[in-house]
Scaffold this motif. Structure first.
Motif, PDB file in Angstrom:
ATOM      1  N   ASN A   1       0.823  -1.208   0.000  1.00  0.00           N
ATOM      2  CA  ASN A   1       0.000   0.000   0.000  1.00  0.00           C
ATOM      3  C   ASN A   1       0.857   1.258   0.000  1.00  0.00           C
ATOM      4  OD1 ASN A   1      -2.754   1.266   0.372  1.00  0.00           O
ATOM      5  ND2 ASN A   1      -1.735   2.050   2.190  1.00  0.00           N
ATOM      6  N   ALA A   2       1.912   1.277   0.820  1.00  0.00           N
ATOM      7  CA  ALA A   2       2.799   2.441   0.866  1.00  0.00           C
ATOM      8  C   ALA A   2       3.515   2.633  -0.457  1.00  0.00           C
ATOM      9  CB  ALA A   2       3.810   2.274   1.996  1.00  0.00           C
ATOM     10  N   MET A   3       4.006   1.534  -1.032  1.00  0.00           N
ATOM     11  CA  MET A   3       4.707   1.618  -2.305  1.00  0.00           C
ATOM     12  C   MET A   3       3.787   2.099  -3.425  1.00  0.00           C
ATOM     13  SD  MET A   3       4.783  -0.616  -5.181  1.00  0.00           S
ATOM     14  CE  MET A   3       5.942  -1.145  -6.425  1.00  0.00           C
ATOM     15  N   PHE A   4       2.558   1.581  -3.438  1.00  0.00           N
ATOM     16  CA  PHE A   4       1.638   1.945  -4.511  1.00  0.00           C
ATOM     17  C   PHE A   4       1.156   3.383  -4.384  1.00  0.00           C
ATOM     18  CE2 PHE A   4      -2.656   2.023  -6.436  1.00  0.00           C
ATOM     19  CZ  PHE A   4      -2.268   1.792  -7.751  1.00  0.00           C
ATOM     20  N   GLY A   5       0.963   3.858  -3.151  1.00  0.00           N
ATOM     21  CA  GLY A   5       0.553   5.253  -2.968  1.00  0.00           C
ATOM     22  C   GLY A   5       1.577   6.218  -3.530  1.00  0.00           C
TER      23      GLY A   5
ATOM     24  N   MET B   1      -8.433  -5.806  -4.862  1.00  0.00           N
ATOM     25  CA  MET B   1      -7.381  -4.802  -4.731  1.00  0.00           C
ATOM     26  C   MET B   1      -6.259  -5.057  -5.727  1.00  0.00           C
ATOM     27  SD  MET B   1      -5.885  -3.546  -1.094  1.00  0.00           S
ATOM     28  CE  MET B   1      -5.215  -1.907  -0.860  1.00  0.00           C
ATOM     29  N   SER B   2      -5.900  -6.312  -5.896  1.00  0.00           N
ATOM     30  CA  SER B   2      -4.848  -6.671  -6.849  1.00  0.00           C
ATOM     31  C   SER B   2      -5.246  -6.298  -8.273  1.00  0.00           C
ATOM     32  CB  SER B   2      -4.553  -8.170  -6.753  1.00  0.00           C
ATOM     33  OG  SER B   2      -3.521  -8.532  -7.628  1.00  0.00           O
ATOM     34  N   VAL B   3      -6.506  -6.557  -8.622  1.00  0.00           N
ATOM     35  CA  VAL B   3      -7.001  -6.208  -9.957  1.00  0.00           C
ATOM     36  C   VAL B   3      -7.067  -4.695 -10.137  1.00  0.00           C
ATOM     37  CG1 VAL B   3      -9.022  -6.305 -11.479  1.00  0.00           C
ATOM     38  CG2 VAL B   3      -8.284  -8.352 -10.247  1.00  0.00           C
ATOM     39  N   ALA B   4      -7.516  -3.985  -9.088  1.00  0.00           N
ATOM     40  CA  ALA B   4      -7.639  -2.528  -9.168  1.00  0.00           C
ATOM     41  C   ALA B   4      -6.289  -1.871  -9.407  1.00  0.00           C
ATOM     42  CB  ALA B   4      -8.270  -1.981  -7.881  1.00  0.00           C
TER      43      ALA B   4
ATOM     44  N   CYS C   1     -11.275  -1.801   0.070  1.00  0.00           N
ATOM     45  CA  CYS C   1     -10.732  -3.144   0.295  1.00  0.00           C
ATOM     46  C   CYS C   1      -9.693  -3.133   1.407  1.00  0.00           C
ATOM     47  CB  CYS C   1     -10.124  -3.682  -0.997  1.00  0.00           C
ATOM     48  SG  CYS C   1     -11.321  -4.028  -2.300  1.00  0.00           S
ATOM     49  N   MET C   2      -8.860  -2.087   1.450  1.00  0.00           N
ATOM     50  CA  MET C   2      -7.834  -1.989   2.487  1.00  0.00           C
ATOM     51  C   MET C   2      -8.472  -1.899   3.868  1.00  0.00           C
ATOM     52  SD  MET C   2      -4.561  -2.037   2.649  1.00  0.00           S
ATOM     53  CE  MET C   2      -3.256  -1.730   3.813  1.00  0.00           C
TER      54      MET C   2
ATOM     55  N   PHE D   1       0.164  -7.659  -2.949  1.00  0.00           N
ATOM     56  CA  PHE D   1      -1.196  -7.735  -2.413  1.00  0.00           C
ATOM     57  C   PHE D   1      -1.727  -9.167  -2.485  1.00  0.00           C
ATOM     58  CE2 PHE D   1      -1.787  -3.022  -3.242  1.00  0.00           C
ATOM     59  CZ  PHE D   1      -1.950  -2.705  -1.904  1.00  0.00           C
ATOM     60  N   SER D   2      -1.419  -9.854  -3.570  1.00  0.00           N
ATOM     61  CA  SER D   2      -1.876 -11.238  -3.717  1.00  0.00           C
ATOM     62  C   SER D   2      -1.161 -12.161  -2.739  1.00  0.00           C
ATOM     63  CB  SER D   2      -1.639 -11.719  -5.154  1.00  0.00           C
ATOM     64  OG  SER D   2      -2.408 -10.960  -6.079  1.00  0.00           O
ATOM     65  N   ILE D   3       0.153 -11.969  -2.563  1.00  0.00           N
ATOM     66  CA  ILE D   3       0.918 -12.804  -1.632  1.00  0.00           C
ATOM     67  C   ILE D   3       0.439 -12.596  -0.196  1.00  0.00           C
ATOM     68  CG2 ILE D   3       3.222 -13.196  -0.654  1.00  0.00           C
ATOM     69  CD1 ILE D   3       4.402 -12.585  -3.373  1.00  0.00           C
TER      70      ILE D   3
END
Length: 421
Positions: free
Chosen positions: A24-28, A83-86, A109-110, A170-172
């Motif tokens: 989440n931090a990396m994606f933000g 979340m992974s798909v989004a 989702c988070m 996110f999937s892992i």
């Protein structure tokens, strides 16, 4: 032996939570940088980033219904999959409106996944181990969020690889929690308190919660934009964000203990003024291109800024009836979420008008307002009531507070039953 047993009992849950924080931090940070690469204005980027906090706020209200109907394991799998798909959909649909919607879905989702992990942690902890679990939870939160920033350097933000990396993580995150043997807790929606009642209990506490939402969300969302605009390299941008988040872990307990010993509002004033002062230091270091000084100020900034919410929360608990702690917690979560939804939008508008330093001018304005209001309240109402215990909060704002509120309510009810007998 007991410590090892405590760690072992929650290791899988904390592993899932840590992976969530990393991704989440990396994606933000990635999405903020990619927004600028795609040519979106700073103002539009702020609105996109606010979508996550709006989604989290909605998730706090409605995700519990999904968990109640589908169960914890299936719900977590569904949230993680969506979340992974989004995350990957951002690469397929490059449009600010679509990104805002996807960001809101991600936030929803988070919220659901964090709620599931926390309720499970609460189920696995006892009165004897709860302090250790809380400490491990806090360390996982900040280390995950801080270390996730460095994944930005794995590939260029203008490619698809980093989106794939976030989606994979996110999937892992599904794996540890799906393999846990922990007892599945029963979901329950927290009772809510009217906002007006919350303000009556402690105007300072509510104001501090709102200010925390306004400032923390703005930094988490627009911090990468600030760093990129002042000319930092990709590695320096990740370090900039990481130092703020990791700095948030350093002063939680020392400042919290001081607020337990002295008037909590006095320590809150110091933290608010220190945040404003250090924000000015960040502006100065950025203008002078003193990179090491900039990172040093960021560590101090995180240390003080991230203590405002837990102190504000504790201030409300000091004055609230002990049998309404769950309702108070839910009300504070709503107040924080409201501020967090507004923060990136307002900060981005200011940055669009005055430049990147507008982010920290905005923070200075918010924290000075809180300091002045708190000073006025100290003069109007001296301290004197018995204090609740200070407890730290995670980088998302609501984490350990939600865990604590449930525990506190259970403990209070148990003690009440004993006394009645």
């Amino acid at each position: 032996m007991m410590l090892w047993s405590s760690i072992k009992s929650v290791a899988s849950l904390l592993s899932s939570y840590g992976l969530l924080m990393v991704a989440n931090a990396m994606f933000g940070t990635l999405l903020g940088l990619r927004s600028k690469i795609e040519g979106f204005s700073t103002e539009v980027t702020g609105i996109i980033m606010a979508g996550f906090f709006i989604g989290m706020l909605l998730g706090a209200f409605y995700a519990v219904r999904i968990v109640a109907s589908a169960g914890h394991i299936r719900s977590f799998a569904a949230f993680a999959s969506v979340m992974s798909v989004a995350v990957l959909a951002h690469v397929l649909i490059i449009d600010p409106v679509a990104w805002f919607i996807l960001r809101a879905i991600t936030g929803f989702c988070m919220a659901g996944m964090v709620m599931i992990v926390e309720s499970w942690l609460n189920e696995r902890s006892t009165n004897a181990t709860r302090g250790r679990v809380l400490s491990l939870y806090m360390i996982t939160n900040y280390l995950g969020a801080g270390s996730g920033q460095f994944l930005i350097t794995v590939a260029n933000p203008d490619s698809f690889q980093l989106f794939s990396v976030a989606s994979i993580i996110f999937s892992i995150a599904l794996v540890p929690i799906l393999l846990t043997r922990a007892t599945v807790p029963k979901p329950s929606a927290p009772e809510r308190m009217k906002f007006r009642e919350l303000v009556k209990i402690s105007p300072v506490g509510v104001a501090g919660t709102l200010v925390s939402g306004l400032t923390n969300s703005a930094i988490n969302s627009m911090g990468p934009i600030f760093a990129a605009t002042i000319g930092l390299s990709l590695g320096q941008i990740s370090t900039f964000m990481a130092t703020i988040l990791l700095g948030g872990m350093l002063l939680q307990f020392p400042v919290g203990r001081l607020s337990d010993l002295f008037d909590r509002r006095t320590i809150l004033i110091i933290s608010a003024l220190a945040t404003a002062l250090v924000s000015g230091g960040i502006i100065w270091a950025a203008e002078e291109h003193y990179i090491l000084s900039l990172f040093a100020f960021c560590i101090i900034y995180g240390g003080f800024c991230y203590t405002i919410y837990p102190m504000s929360s504790a201030q409300v608990n000091d004055l609230a009836d002990q049998d309404r702690l769950v309702q108070v917690s839910a009300g504070l979560l709503l107040a924080y979420g409201t501020g967090a939804s507004i923060g990136p939008i307002v900060a981005s508008q200011i940055m669009g008008q005055v430049g990147p330093n507008g982010l920290f001018y905005y923070v200075i304005s918010c924290t000075l307002f809180l300091a002045v209001l708190t000073i006025i309240r100290v003069i109007q109402r001296p301290s004197g009531k018995k204090k609740a215990e200070f407890l730290p909060l995670g980088s998302l704002g609501s984490s350990s507070k939600q865990l604590y509120s449930t525990v506190a309510q259970e403990t209070y009810e148990q003690e009440k039953d004993v006394n009645d007998k």
